[in-house]
Scaffold this motif. Structure first.
Motif, PDB file in Angstrom:
ATOM      1  N   ASP A 134      30.285 -14.230   2.670  1.00  0.00           N
ATOM      2  CA  ASP A 134      29.898 -15.189   3.704  1.00  0.00           C
ATOM      3  C   ASP A 134      28.388 -15.122   3.959  1.00  0.00           C
ATOM      4  O   ASP A 134      27.919 -14.391   4.833  1.00  0.00           O
ATOM      5  CB  ASP A 134      30.677 -14.889   4.993  1.00  0.00           C
ATOM      6  CG  ASP A 134      30.574 -16.011   6.007  1.00  0.00           C
ATOM      7  OD1 ASP A 134      29.613 -16.797   5.926  1.00  0.00           O
ATOM      8  OD2 ASP A 134      31.445 -16.093   6.886  1.00  0.00           O
ATOM      9  N   LEU A 135      27.633 -15.898   3.213  1.00  0.00           N
ATOM     10  CA  LEU A 135      26.178 -15.890   3.359  1.00  0.00           C
ATOM     11  C   LEU A 135      25.742 -16.460   4.705  1.00  0.00           C
ATOM     12  O   LEU A 135      24.764 -15.991   5.292  1.00  0.00           O
ATOM     13  CB  LEU A 135      25.524 -16.692   2.229  1.00  0.00           C
ATOM     14  CG  LEU A 135      25.628 -16.121   0.818  1.00  0.00           C
ATOM     15  CD1 LEU A 135      24.790 -16.969  -0.140  1.00  0.00           C
ATOM     16  CD2 LEU A 135      25.180 -14.672   0.764  1.00  0.00           C
ATOM     17  N   ASP A 136      26.431 -17.471   5.179  1.00  0.00           N
ATOM     18  CA  ASP A 136      26.085 -18.055   6.478  1.00  0.00           C
ATOM     19  C   ASP A 136      26.132 -16.984   7.563  1.00  0.00           C
ATOM     20  O   ASP A 136      25.230 -16.889   8.406  1.00  0.00           O
ATOM     21  CB  ASP A 136      27.040 -19.190   6.843  1.00  0.00           C
ATOM     22  CG  ASP A 136      26.858 -20.415   5.956  1.00  0.00           C
ATOM     23  OD1 ASP A 136      25.759 -20.575   5.390  1.00  0.00           O
ATOM     24  OD2 ASP A 136      27.800 -21.206   5.834  1.00  0.00           O
ATOM     25  N   LEU A 137      27.180 -16.188   7.557  1.00  0.00           N
ATOM     26  CA  LEU A 137      27.338 -15.119   8.547  1.00  0.00           C
ATOM     27  C   LEU A 137      26.234 -14.081   8.392  1.00  0.00           C
ATOM     28  O   LEU A 137      25.635 -13.645   9.381  1.00  0.00           O
ATOM     29  CB  LEU A 137      28.703 -14.453   8.381  1.00  0.00           C
ATOM     30  CG  LEU A 137      29.004 -13.306   9.336  1.00  0.00           C
ATOM     31  CD1 LEU A 137      29.074 -13.800  10.772  1.00  0.00           C
ATOM     32  CD2 LEU A 137      30.304 -12.605   8.940  1.00  0.00           C
ATOM     33  N   GLY A 178      30.031 -26.141  -5.213  1.00  0.00           N
ATOM     34  CA  GLY A 178      29.261 -25.397  -4.214  1.00  0.00           C
ATOM     35  C   GLY A 178      30.054 -24.947  -3.015  1.00  0.00           C
ATOM     36  O   GLY A 178      29.501 -24.357  -2.082  1.00  0.00           O
ATOM     37  N   ALA A 179      31.374 -25.197  -3.001  1.00  0.00           N
ATOM     38  CA  ALA A 179      32.192 -24.822  -1.845  1.00  0.00           C
ATOM     39  C   ALA A 179      32.297 -23.313  -1.693  1.00  0.00           C
ATOM     40  O   ALA A 179      32.250 -22.779  -0.590  1.00  0.00           O
ATOM     41  CB  ALA A 179      33.581 -25.430  -1.973  1.00  0.00           C
ATOM     42  N   LYS A 180      32.459 -22.631  -2.802  1.00  0.00           N
ATOM     43  CA  LYS A 180      32.500 -21.177  -2.748  1.00  0.00           C
ATOM     44  C   LYS A 180      32.002 -20.612  -4.064  1.00  0.00           C
ATOM     45  O   LYS A 180      32.110 -21.259  -5.110  1.00  0.00           O
ATOM     46  CB  LYS A 180      33.902 -20.668  -2.430  1.00  0.00           C
ATOM     47  CG  LYS A 180      34.960 -20.971  -3.476  1.00  0.00           C
ATOM     48  CD  LYS A 180      36.293 -20.355  -3.079  1.00  0.00           C
ATOM     49  CE  LYS A 180      37.359 -20.579  -4.161  1.00  0.00           C
ATOM     50  NZ  LYS A 180      38.637 -19.939  -3.813  1.00  0.00           N
ATOM     51  N   LEU A 197      28.850 -14.638  -7.299  1.00  0.00           N
ATOM     52  CA  LEU A 197      27.692 -15.226  -7.980  1.00  0.00           C
ATOM     53  C   LEU A 197      27.214 -16.448  -7.193  1.00  0.00           C
ATOM     54  O   LEU A 197      27.639 -17.578  -7.441  1.00  0.00           O
ATOM     55  CB  LEU A 197      28.048 -15.592  -9.421  1.00  0.00           C
ATOM     56  CG  LEU A 197      28.537 -14.420 -10.288  1.00  0.00           C
ATOM     57  CD1 LEU A 197      28.856 -14.892 -11.698  1.00  0.00           C
ATOM     58  CD2 LEU A 197      27.506 -13.298 -10.309  1.00  0.00           C
ATOM     59  N   HIS A 198      26.333 -16.199  -6.236  1.00  0.00           N
ATOM     60  CA  HIS A 198      25.805 -17.267  -5.394  1.00  0.00           C
ATOM     61  C   HIS A 198      24.724 -18.052  -6.140  1.00  0.00           C
ATOM     62  O   HIS A 198      23.853 -17.471  -6.783  1.00  0.00           O
ATOM     63  CB  HIS A 198      25.195 -16.685  -4.120  1.00  0.00           C
ATOM     64  CG  HIS A 198      26.163 -15.910  -3.284  1.00  0.00           C
ATOM     65  ND1 HIS A 198      27.220 -16.505  -2.627  1.00  0.00           N
ATOM     66  CD2 HIS A 198      26.245 -14.577  -2.996  1.00  0.00           C
ATOM     67  CE1 HIS A 198      27.898 -15.587  -1.968  1.00  0.00           C
ATOM     68  NE2 HIS A 198      27.331 -14.412  -2.175  1.00  0.00           N
ATOM     69  N   SER A 199      24.775 -19.354  -6.015  1.00  0.00           N
ATOM     70  CA  SER A 199      23.715 -20.178  -6.582  1.00  0.00           C
ATOM     71  C   SER A 199      22.509 -20.173  -5.656  1.00  0.00           C
ATOM     72  O   SER A 199      22.631 -19.905  -4.453  1.00  0.00           O
ATOM     73  CB  SER A 199      24.213 -21.617  -6.769  1.00  0.00           C
ATOM     74  OG  SER A 199      24.440 -22.222  -5.500  1.00  0.00           O
ATOM     75  N   VAL A 200      21.347 -20.473  -6.214  1.00  0.00           N
ATOM     76  CA  VAL A 200      20.144 -20.589  -5.388  1.00  0.00           C
ATOM     77  C   VAL A 200      20.330 -21.699  -4.356  1.00  0.00           C
ATOM     78  O   VAL A 200      19.896 -21.583  -3.204  1.00  0.00           O
ATOM     79  CB  VAL A 200      18.905 -20.855  -6.266  1.00  0.00           C
ATOM     80  CG1 VAL A 200      17.676 -21.123  -5.405  1.00  0.00           C
ATOM     81  CG2 VAL A 200      18.656 -19.672  -7.195  1.00  0.00           C
ATOM     82  N   LYS A 201      21.022 -22.755  -4.740  1.00  0.00           N
ATOM     83  CA  LYS A 201      21.287 -23.861  -3.821  1.00  0.00           C
ATOM     84  C   LYS A 201      22.081 -23.387  -2.612  1.00  0.00           C
ATOM     85  O   LYS A 201      21.774 -23.766  -1.470  1.00  0.00           O
ATOM     86  CB  LYS A 201      22.056 -24.965  -4.552  1.00  0.00           C
ATOM     87  CG  LYS A 201      22.383 -26.166  -3.683  1.00  0.00           C
ATOM     88  CD  LYS A 201      23.137 -27.227  -4.483  1.00  0.00           C
ATOM     89  CE  LYS A 201      23.507 -28.415  -3.602  1.00  0.00           C
ATOM     90  NZ  LYS A 201      24.257 -29.442  -4.382  1.00  0.00           N
ATOM     91  N   SER A 202      23.095 -22.558  -2.841  1.00  0.00           N
ATOM     92  CA  SER A 202      23.914 -22.074  -1.728  1.00  0.00           C
ATOM     93  C   SER A 202      23.128 -21.111  -0.829  1.00  0.00           C
ATOM     94  O   SER A 202      23.328 -21.088   0.384  1.00  0.00           O
ATOM     95  CB  SER A 202      25.183 -21.386  -2.248  1.00  0.00           C
ATOM     96  OG  SER A 202      24.881 -20.181  -2.941  1.00  0.00           O
ATOM     97  N   ILE A 203      22.219 -20.349  -1.418  1.00  0.00           N
ATOM     98  CA  ILE A 203      21.368 -19.448  -0.626  1.00  0.00           C
ATOM     99  C   ILE A 203      20.404 -20.267   0.226  1.00  0.00           C
ATOM    100  O   ILE A 203      20.202 -19.975   1.404  1.00  0.00           O
ATOM    101  CB  ILE A 203      20.623 -18.465  -1.540  1.00  0.00           C
ATOM    102  CG1 ILE A 203      21.625 -17.543  -2.258  1.00  0.00           C
ATOM    103  CG2 ILE A 203      19.620 -17.630  -0.737  1.00  0.00           C
ATOM    104  CD1 ILE A 203      21.004 -16.665  -3.322  1.00  0.00           C
ATOM    105  N   ARG A 204      19.825 -21.298  -0.361  1.00  0.00           N
ATOM    106  CA  ARG A 204      18.951 -22.200   0.397  1.00  0.00           C
ATOM    107  C   ARG A 204      19.688 -22.784   1.606  1.00  0.00           C
ATOM    108  O   ARG A 204      19.161 -22.842   2.721  1.00  0.00           O
ATOM    109  CB  ARG A 204      18.477 -23.354  -0.494  1.00  0.00           C
ATOM    110  CG  ARG A 204      17.267 -23.054  -1.361  1.00  0.00           C
ATOM    111  CD  ARG A 204      16.895 -24.320  -2.123  1.00  0.00           C
ATOM    112  NE  ARG A 204      15.678 -24.164  -2.886  1.00  0.00           N
ATOM    113  CZ  ARG A 204      14.450 -24.398  -2.433  1.00  0.00           C
ATOM    114  NH1 ARG A 204      14.300 -24.783  -1.178  1.00  0.00           N
ATOM    115  NH2 ARG A 204      13.401 -24.244  -3.196  1.00  0.00           N
ATOM    116  N   ALA A 206      22.377 -21.631   3.160  1.00  0.00           N
ATOM    117  CA  ALA A 206      22.746 -20.617   4.145  1.00  0.00           C
ATOM    118  C   ALA A 206      21.562 -20.144   4.975  1.00  0.00           C
ATOM    119  O   ALA A 206      21.726 -19.698   6.116  1.00  0.00           O
ATOM    120  CB  ALA A 206      23.398 -19.424   3.432  1.00  0.00           C
ATOM    121  N   THR A 207      20.365 -20.225   4.420  1.00  0.00           N
ATOM    122  CA  THR A 207      19.178 -19.723   5.105  1.00  0.00           C
ATOM    123  C   THR A 207      18.420 -20.795   5.886  1.00  0.00           C
ATOM    124  O   THR A 207      17.558 -20.476   6.698  1.00  0.00           O
ATOM    125  CB  THR A 207      18.190 -19.093   4.102  1.00  0.00           C
ATOM    126  OG1 THR A 207      17.779 -20.088   3.147  1.00  0.00           O
ATOM    127  CG2 THR A 207      18.830 -17.937   3.347  1.00  0.00           C
TER     128      THR A 207
END
Length: 232
Positions: A134-137, A178-180, A197-204, A206-207
């Protein structure tokens, strides 16, 4: 039942407790380790000249040497007691603040802060972020202990689509929307760990609410991305 972050963290802790005694020896056979550790050090020190740094998921303390050489005050956060003990044994009188078991659980930081000061920098080296579902958390909790304009340096796994499909075809396909993130199972002496394996897009994504996404350097040959964020 879907795994939650607390369940994942407990599983990860058992895994790293199991490999703690062998961890440094395993890394010593990795010829890329020194290069990658140097890249993380260069990135942080180029933007942060002094202050307090949180070594998040610090393992056996291999980054502590360069952190201390640059005269940072260091707070060490390693949930695995086995790994943390090795780090403490390496630097018994260096003035490092070693967080205890309950303090390392970032999911509870809104209930009880692990420390009172706000850190000026955070490193999460060698795929620590890939142990978190859970990157958002995670990034929401990270805002609680970081100062304004704090510098964040992350070294995260990078596998291209072809490699991900070779590892887990259906998992790679599901991750495309990109859902999970796709996950990969790692096992050692009966203990298992899930690596995400998080994508850079998903990290962007979440941050975005809390941190400015400054840069992403793809270290293709080493299989990592080096990401730099700044607290808003």
């Amino acid at each position: 039942m879907k795994p939650n972050q607390k369940h994942i963290s407990k599983q990860n802790n058992r895994y790293y407790d199991k490999i703690a005694a062998d961890y440094d020896a395993m890394l010593s056979h990795n010829t890329q380790e020194d290069f990658l550790r140097k890249k993380v050090a260069e990135k942080l020190t180029s933007f942060l000249k002094e202050g307090t740094v949180l070594d998040f998921g610090g393992g056996t303390g291999e980054d502590l040497k360069w952190l201390l050489e640059h005269h940072y005050k260091v707070i060490f956060c390693e949930p695995s007691s086995g790994m943390r003990k090795m780090a403490m044994d390496k630097f018994p009188e260096a003035g490092i603040v070693f967080l205890e078991n309950s303090q390392t659980d970032f999911t509870s930081w809104d209930e009880t802060l692990p420390f009172q000061e706000k850190v000026n920098g955070v490193i999460a080296n060698f795929a620590v972020l890939n142990c978190i579902l859970d990157l958002d958390l995670f990034f929401k909790k990270l805002t609680l202990i970081t100062a304004e304009k704090a510098e964040i340096v992350l070294l995260v796994l990078h596998y291209n689509l072809k490699k991900r499909m070779q590892m887990n075809f259906f998992g790679a396909l599901k991750s495309l929307n990109g859902a999970k993130p796709m996950n990969v199972k790692v096992a050692f002496q009966g203990e298992k760990q899930l690596v995400y394996l998080h994508s850079v897009k998903s990290i962007r994504k979440a941050t975005a609410e809390y941190f400015e996404f400054q840069s992403c350097e793809l270290l293709k040959e080493e299989g990592f991305s080096l990401i730099h964020l700044t607290k808003k």
